[in-house]
Write a protein that holds these residues in place. Structure first.
Motif, mmCIF file in Angstrom:
data_model
loop_
_atom_site.group_PDB
_atom_site.id
_atom_site.type_symbol
_atom_site.label_atom_id
_atom_site.label_comp_id
_atom_site.label_asym_id
_atom_site.label_seq_id
_atom_site.Cartn_x
_atom_site.Cartn_y
_atom_site.Cartn_z
ATOM 1 N N LEU A 68 -10.524 -49.438 5.814
ATOM 2 C CA LEU A 68 -11.845 -49.641 6.418
ATOM 3 C C LEU A 68 -12.949 -49.290 5.428
ATOM 4 C CD1 LEU A 68 -11.316 -48.200 10.027
ATOM 5 C CD2 LEU A 68 -11.365 -50.602 9.321
ATOM 6 N N ASP A 69 -12.754 -48.194 4.686
ATOM 7 C CA ASP A 69 -13.741 -47.811 3.664
ATOM 8 C C ASP A 69 -13.868 -48.897 2.612
ATOM 9 O OD1 ASP A 69 -14.104 -45.414 4.967
ATOM 10 O OD2 ASP A 69 -12.824 -44.257 3.610
ATOM 11 N N TRP A 70 -12.723 -49.402 2.163
ATOM 12 C CA TRP A 70 -12.705 -50.391 1.086
ATOM 13 C C TRP A 70 -13.363 -51.696 1.538
ATOM 14 C CZ3 TRP A 70 -7.564 -51.751 -1.952
ATOM 15 C CH2 TRP A 70 -7.906 -52.303 -3.187
ATOM 16 N N GLU A 71 -13.021 -52.139 2.731
ATOM 17 C CA GLU A 71 -13.573 -53.402 3.207
ATOM 18 C C GLU A 71 -15.069 -53.299 3.481
ATOM 19 O OE1 GLU A 71 -11.317 -54.940 6.456
ATOM 20 O OE2 GLU A 71 -9.490 -55.172 5.256
ATOM 21 N N GLY A 72 -15.568 -52.102 3.729
ATOM 22 C CA GLY A 72 -16.999 -51.925 3.960
ATOM 23 C C GLY A 72 -17.778 -51.568 2.722
ATOM 24 N N TYR A 73 -17.090 -51.450 1.577
ATOM 25 C CA TYR A 73 -17.738 -51.013 0.338
ATOM 26 C C TYR A 73 -18.354 -52.209 -0.386
ATOM 27 C CZ TYR A 73 -18.269 -48.730 -4.213
ATOM 28 O OH TYR A 73 -18.755 -48.207 -5.383
ATOM 29 N N SER A 74 -19.574 -52.041 -0.886
ATOM 30 C CA SER A 74 -20.246 -53.136 -1.586
ATOM 31 C C SER A 74 -20.666 -52.761 -3.001
ATOM 32 C CB SER A 74 -21.479 -53.584 -0.792
ATOM 33 O OG SER A 74 -22.375 -52.493 -0.606
ATOM 34 N N GLY A 75 -20.245 -51.593 -3.467
ATOM 35 C CA GLY A 75 -20.606 -51.163 -4.816
ATOM 36 C C GLY A 75 -19.617 -51.648 -5.857
ATOM 37 N N VAL A 76 -19.692 -51.050 -7.038
ATOM 38 C CA VAL A 76 -18.802 -51.442 -8.132
ATOM 39 C C VAL A 76 -17.518 -50.618 -8.067
ATOM 40 C CG1 VAL A 76 -20.669 -52.204 -9.631
ATOM 41 C CG2 VAL A 76 -19.940 -49.814 -9.697
ATOM 42 N N LEU A 77 -16.416 -51.247 -8.422
ATOM 43 C CA LEU A 77 -15.115 -50.593 -8.295
ATOM 44 C C LEU A 77 -14.944 -49.419 -9.256
ATOM 45 C CD1 LEU A 77 -12.652 -53.586 -7.765
ATOM 46 C CD2 LEU A 77 -13.172 -51.741 -6.174
ATOM 47 N N ASP A 78 -15.644 -49.460 -10.372
ATOM 48 C CA ASP A 78 -15.543 -48.358 -11.332
ATOM 49 C C ASP A 78 -15.851 -47.014 -10.678
ATOM 50 O OD1 ASP A 78 -16.598 -50.935 -12.536
ATOM 51 O OD2 ASP A 78 -15.868 -49.927 -14.340
ATOM 52 N N GLN A 79 -16.706 -47.025 -9.681
ATOM 53 C CA GLN A 79 -17.130 -45.789 -9.024
ATOM 54 C C GLN A 79 -16.317 -45.459 -7.778
ATOM 55 O OE1 GLN A 79 -21.254 -46.524 -8.212
ATOM 56 N NE2 GLN A 79 -21.841 -46.618 -10.376
ATOM 57 N N SER A 80 -15.354 -46.315 -7.429
ATOM 58 C CA SER A 80 -14.692 -46.117 -6.139
ATOM 59 C C SER A 80 -13.189 -46.317 -6.136
ATOM 60 C CB SER A 80 -15.297 -47.078 -5.114
ATOM 61 O OG SER A 80 -15.075 -48.427 -5.526
ATOM 62 N N ILE A 81 -12.633 -46.950 -7.149
ATOM 63 C CA ILE A 81 -11.227 -47.327 -7.080
ATOM 64 C C ILE A 81 -10.311 -46.117 -6.884
ATOM 65 C CG2 ILE A 81 -10.811 -47.270 -9.574
ATOM 66 C CD1 ILE A 81 -9.399 -49.769 -6.962
ATOM 67 N N ASN A 82 -10.718 -44.951 -7.386
ATOM 68 C CA ASN A 82 -9.887 -43.750 -7.217
ATOM 69 C C ASN A 82 -9.738 -43.368 -5.740
ATOM 70 O OD1 ASN A 82 -10.223 -43.840 -9.973
ATOM 71 N ND2 ASN A 82 -10.410 -41.634 -10.208
ATOM 72 N N ARG A 83 -10.707 -43.735 -4.902
ATOM 73 C CA ARG A 83 -10.611 -43.440 -3.460
ATOM 74 C C ARG A 83 -9.772 -44.468 -2.720
ATOM 75 N NH1 ARG A 83 -14.841 -43.980 -0.339
ATOM 76 N NH2 ARG A 83 -16.255 -44.963 -1.823
ATOM 77 N N PHE A 84 -9.678 -45.669 -3.281
ATOM 78 C CA PHE A 84 -9.062 -46.763 -2.544
ATOM 79 C C PHE A 84 -7.612 -47.037 -2.931
ATOM 80 C CE2 PHE A 84 -13.601 -48.612 -2.481
ATOM 81 C CZ PHE A 84 -13.916 -47.818 -1.382
ATOM 82 N N TRP A 85 -7.154 -46.483 -4.035
ATOM 83 C CA TRP A 85 -5.816 -46.839 -4.507
ATOM 84 C C TRP A 85 -4.892 -45.624 -4.529
ATOM 85 C CZ3 TRP A 85 -2.974 -50.737 -4.162
ATOM 86 C CH2 TRP A 85 -1.797 -50.871 -4.916
ATOM 87 N N ILE A 86 -3.642 -45.842 -4.122
ATOM 88 C CA ILE A 86 -2.678 -44.759 -3.916
ATOM 89 C C ILE A 86 -2.315 -43.996 -5.181
ATOM 90 C CG2 ILE A 86 -1.671 -45.924 -1.926
ATOM 91 C CD1 ILE A 86 0.694 -46.662 -3.851
ATOM 92 N N GLY A 87 -2.601 -44.537 -6.348
ATOM 93 C CA GLY A 87 -2.202 -43.878 -7.580
ATOM 94 C C GLY A 87 -3.080 -42.710 -7.989
ATOM 95 N N PHE A 88 -4.166 -42.472 -7.242
ATOM 96 C CA PHE A 88 -5.120 -41.447 -7.646
ATOM 97 C C PHE A 88 -5.205 -40.329 -6.613
ATOM 98 C CE2 PHE A 88 -6.452 -45.429 -9.598
ATOM 99 C CZ PHE A 88 -6.580 -45.047 -10.927
ATOM 100 N N ARG A 89 -5.478 -39.128 -7.086
ATOM 101 C CA ARG A 89 -5.550 -37.965 -6.196
ATOM 102 C C ARG A 89 -6.648 -38.117 -5.149
ATOM 103 N NH1 ARG A 89 -6.133 -32.981 -10.151
ATOM 104 N NH2 ARG A 89 -7.500 -34.520 -11.134
ATOM 105 N N GLU A 90 -7.749 -38.744 -5.548
ATOM 106 C CA GLU A 90 -8.873 -38.888 -4.621
ATOM 107 C C GLU A 90 -8.498 -39.694 -3.382
ATOM 108 O OE1 GLU A 90 -10.701 -38.519 -8.768
ATOM 109 O OE2 GLU A 90 -8.893 -39.331 -7.833
ATOM 110 N N TYR A 91 -7.529 -40.578 -3.524
ATOM 111 C CA TYR A 91 -7.094 -41.382 -2.369
ATOM 112 C C TYR A 91 -6.588 -40.489 -1.242
ATOM 113 C CZ TYR A 91 -4.059 -44.357 0.478
ATOM 114 O OH TYR A 91 -3.442 -44.979 1.532
ATOM 115 N N TYR A 92 -5.938 -39.391 -1.602
ATOM 116 C CA TYR A 92 -5.257 -38.558 -0.607
ATOM 117 C C TYR A 92 -6.163 -37.471 -0.015
ATOM 118 C CZ TYR A 92 -1.278 -40.924 -2.598
ATOM 119 O OH TYR A 92 -0.420 -41.901 -3.018
#
Length: 354
Positions: free
Chosen positions: A327-351
């Motif tokens: 839901l966060d990802w589909e509602g996001y309109s910024g650049v991925l450089d600033q957000s991909i760590n929250r949206f992808w399972i490979g990063f600590r920020e995702y969890y």
């Protein structure tokens, strides 16, 4: 009229695993599949985690290639290597091995039989079309719906998948040996990703994404992606086959309704971020089959709730968190450089807690 303890609809990994488990537990089982051949055509990127080989317990003949881990790329630049041993498989052979194991356990496998409808409520008749154009009726004490993202069984009980993402894939010749699965992100792949999964001397190359009115079509995005891989010297731009499908990406929902259980894609057990679903299908199918057989043995449909409880304990939190991230990802309109760590399972920020 045919009578069985358990009717399983769909002979994919979830359905065959359920049929096998129920038959092994002593239930009489019918496993029905609308296609004439199990697992054909393949609509899958064909990756499984290494641990699933032992859990599925159907040998190793379906394995095409081992992989060491996953590499993630953002705008063409590698941003992470993740240790994740696994295998790229021949999905048709895997599905066929599971269906054969179900038959060996005692399940009656009916190929080329499509579900037409259900007459009545619990304990009702299920009408099936036969390969010769006839109609057969089956009465079962428990029904397991494992008939894919747009499950007819789920629709009977008002539990359809409410949100599915389209995906498209092409098989291409590889120009060099690869030992990692590769994941690619950029803004043109809206709330999704592209992939390159090596399979010996070929690769499954595809993408899944959120479709919006202002975004390019999947074929156009895939064409650009393939040209880029070819320019990097990874693949030959010579398509061998195309396929497409739907990835459930909705919220967690009930998987038990009266005498009906849902498993795999039909239950929405696919990971809403990665789209991975084979592991969950096998595990959930095994659970569903065991609980179905127990309900028959004890003549108590309320026992079926044990399946929902076991599944939620096993994977419910993972799916709930992944859906929040989707839901966060589909509602996001910024650049991925600033957000991909929250949206992808490979990063600590995702969890991190949502």
């Amino acid at each position: 009229m045919l009578h069985y303890d358990v009717l399983v609809v769909g002979a994919g990994p979830a359905g065959s695993s359920a049929a096998r488990a129920a038959a092994q537990a002593g239930a009489s089982v019918a496993l029905v599949e609308r296609r004439a051949a199990v697992g054909v055509p393949v609509r899958c990127a064909e990756y499984i985690p290494a641990m699933l080989v032992g859990q599925a317990d159907v040998g190793r003949d379906y394995i095409a290639q081992a992989t060491l881990g996953m590499r993630s790329y953002l705008h063409g630049h590698r941003i992470q290597d993740m240790a994740a041993p696994g295998y790229v498989i021949h999905r048709d052979k895997f599905d066929q091995a599971l269906a054969s194991a179900a038959a060996d356990a005692g399940a009656h496998v009916l190929l080329g039989h499509s579900v037409l409808g259900r007459e009545g409520g619990q304990g009702s008749c299920i009408m099936l079309s036969t390969p010769t154009g006839g109609v057969v009726s089956i009465r079962a004490k428990v029904i397991i719906g494992a008939d894919g993202p747009h499950s007819r069984v789920a629709q009977w009980v008002g539990l359809p998948n409410t949100h599915c993402l389209p995906s498209i894939q092409v098989r291409l010749p590889l120009r060099k040996t690869l030992e990692h699965t590769c994941i690619y992100f950029d803004e043109s792949i809206t709330a999704g990703y592209a992939w390159l999964f090596p399979k010996g001397d070929v690769a499954n190359v595809g993408l899944g994404m959120l479709r919006q009115r202002h975004t390019p079509g999947l074929r156009r995005v895939l064409r650009r992606f393939v040209r880029g891989l070819s320019a990097l010297g990874l693949v030959y731009d010579e398509p061998l086959s195309f396929t497409g499908g739907w990835i459930p990406a909705g919220p967690p929902r009930p998987c038990v309704a009266g005498d009906i259980l849902l498993a795999g894609d039909a239950a929405g057990h696919t990971h809403p971020i990665t789209g991975a679903g084979i592991f969950q299908a096998v595990m959930g199918g095994q659970m569903a089959g065991r609980w179905a057989a127990r309900a028959v043995r004890e003549n108590r449909l309320d026992v079926l709730q044990g399946y929902a409880d076991e599944w939620n304990d096993f994977y419910g939190d993972v799916l709930s968190h992944a859906h929040k991230r989707r839901l966060d990802w589909e509602g996001y309109s910024g650049v991925l450089d600033q957000s991909i760590n929250r949206f992808w399972i490979g990063f600590r920020e995702y969890y991190a807690a949502s």
